[in-house]
Enzyme design. Structure first.
Site, PDB file in Angstrom:
ATOM      1  N   SER A 133       4.271 -41.360  19.176  1.00 37.71           N
ATOM      2  CA  SER A 133       5.559 -42.036  19.309  1.00 37.71           C
ATOM      3  C   SER A 133       5.705 -42.717  20.677  1.00 37.71           C
ATOM      4  O   SER A 133       5.537 -42.084  21.729  1.00 37.71           O
ATOM      5  CB  SER A 133       6.676 -40.998  19.121  1.00 37.71           C
ATOM      6  OG  SER A 133       7.821 -41.339  19.861  1.00 37.71           O
TER       7      SER A 133
HETATM    8  N1  LIG Z   1      15.455 -44.795  18.984  1.00 40.38           N
HETATM    9  C1  LIG Z   1      14.816 -43.524  18.867  1.00 40.38           C
HETATM   10  C2  LIG Z   1      13.720 -43.605  17.822  1.00 40.38           C
HETATM   11  C3  LIG Z   1      13.242 -42.218  17.441  1.00 40.38           C
HETATM   12  C4  LIG Z   1      12.290 -42.253  16.263  1.00 40.38           C
HETATM   13  O1  LIG Z   1      12.555 -42.936  15.257  1.00 40.38           O
HETATM   14  N2  LIG Z   1      11.205 -41.489  16.372  1.00 40.38           N
HETATM   15  C5  LIG Z   1      10.229 -41.431  15.310  1.00 40.38           C
HETATM   16  C6  LIG Z   1       8.839 -41.393  15.880  1.00 40.38           C
HETATM   17  S1  LIG Z   1       8.468 -42.889  16.684  1.00 40.38           S
HETATM   18  C7  LIG Z   1      10.442 -40.154  14.513  1.00 40.38           C
HETATM   19  O2  LIG Z   1      10.788 -39.140  15.076  1.00 40.38           O
HETATM   20  N3  LIG Z   1      10.222 -40.225  13.213  1.00 40.38           N
HETATM   21  C8  LIG Z   1      10.300 -39.087  12.371  1.00 40.38           C
HETATM   22  C9  LIG Z   1      11.441 -39.124  11.421  1.00 40.38           C
HETATM   23  O3  LIG Z   1      12.311 -40.013  11.537  1.00 40.38           O
HETATM   24  O4  LIG Z   1      11.485 -38.270  10.545  1.00 40.38           O
HETATM   25  C10 LIG Z   1      14.245 -43.088  20.227  1.00 40.38           C
HETATM   26  O5  LIG Z   1      13.956 -43.952  21.042  1.00 40.38           O
HETATM   27  O6  LIG Z   1      14.120 -41.878  20.468  1.00 40.38           O
END
Ligand SMILES: N[C@@H](CCC(=O)N[C@@H](CS)C(=O)NCC(=O)O)C(=O)O
Length: 229
Positions: free
Chosen positions: A17
């Site tokens: 990430s």
């Molecule tokens: N805008 C958020 C984005 C967070 C995000 O979408 N993270 C993703 C990984 S890049 C995640 O945790 N995905 C897993 C899910 O949504 O279940 C940040 O900057 O923290």
């Protein structure tokens, strides 16, 4: 209080990430003592487990737990960590209202424009096997052109010192690297990235494995999505 006396912040993260990598760089910049919890968000979907959802119902990484204070959203975490633990490195998120406003502007630009355009362009290709959408590609190019202009005037994104705006945007740019999207034609952005790679002693440690893992995951995912179509 010395760093070793500060109770450790817990960070739930995935190397893949971009936002997590920005937070990891900030932790290194601050020299913070952090308990790291690596999450498998792509195969085991650990972020969807009840214990994690109880902490963060939005099931995203990065998430921190600072002695019971839970926070997610990478840019909010960057601001919090410097506000709370960055007294000696306050240039990372300056106290002066106007200097701070410039950092905030770039953080909001990253969230609402740059990283959004990256996700909007690549996610449908990676997750659903769709063809590249020209309109979304143009939005990404436009965001990079803006970034290139911002870097025309100053050494760092919000002036002459490194701030959390640089770390956040650098995280987003590493996402582009993992998608093998070339940025060389954005000369100021390219030079700024190459300079930061040399300047930040923790760059490799915080980014290299994650970029590679994300690249491999995206390639594999693309293949699977195309086959399933
Ligand atoms: N805008 C958020 C984005 C967070 C995000 O979408 N993270 C993703 C990984 S890049 C995640 O945790 N995905 C897993 C899910 O949504 O279940 C940040 O900057 O923290």
């Amino acid at each position: 209080m010395s760093w070793s006396e500060i109770p450790s912040v817990e960070l739930y993260y995935a190397e893949e990430s971009a936002g997590c990598r920005a937070v990891l760089m900030c932790i290194e910049e601050l020299g913070l003592n952090v308990e790291l919890h690596k999450m498998d968000i792509y195969q085991k979907f650990e972020q969807r487990k009840p214990w994690f959802m109880k902490m963060n119902p939005q099931h995203t990484v990065p998430t921190i737990n600072d002695e019971g204070f839970i926070l997610w959203e990478s840019r909010a975490i960057l601001q919090y960590l410097v506000n709370k633990y960055g007294e000696e490195k306050s240039y990372l998120y300056p106290h002066d209202p106007q200097e701070r406003a410039q950092v905030d502007r770039i953080l909001f630009f990253d969230l609402g424009c740059l990283s959004k355009s990256i996700v909007d362009f690549f996610n449908p290709q990676v997750l659903a096997g769709e063809d590249a959408d020209e309109r979304k590609g143009n939005a990404l190019k436009q965001a990079l052109e803006y970034l290139d202009q911002f870097l025309e005037e100053s050494r760092y994104l919000a002036g002459d010192k490194l701030t959390i705006a640089d770390l956040s945007v650098l995280g987003s740019i590493t996402h582009l690297e993992s998608m093998e999207f070339r940025i060389k034609s954005y000369g100021n952005v390219y030079k700024w990235v190459e300079r930061l790679k040399l300047e930040l002693p923790y760059y490799e440690k915080c980014n290299s494995d994650g970029i590679k893992k994300h690249r491999d995951w995206a390639k594999n995912q693309r293949k699977t999505s195309r086959t399933l179509k």
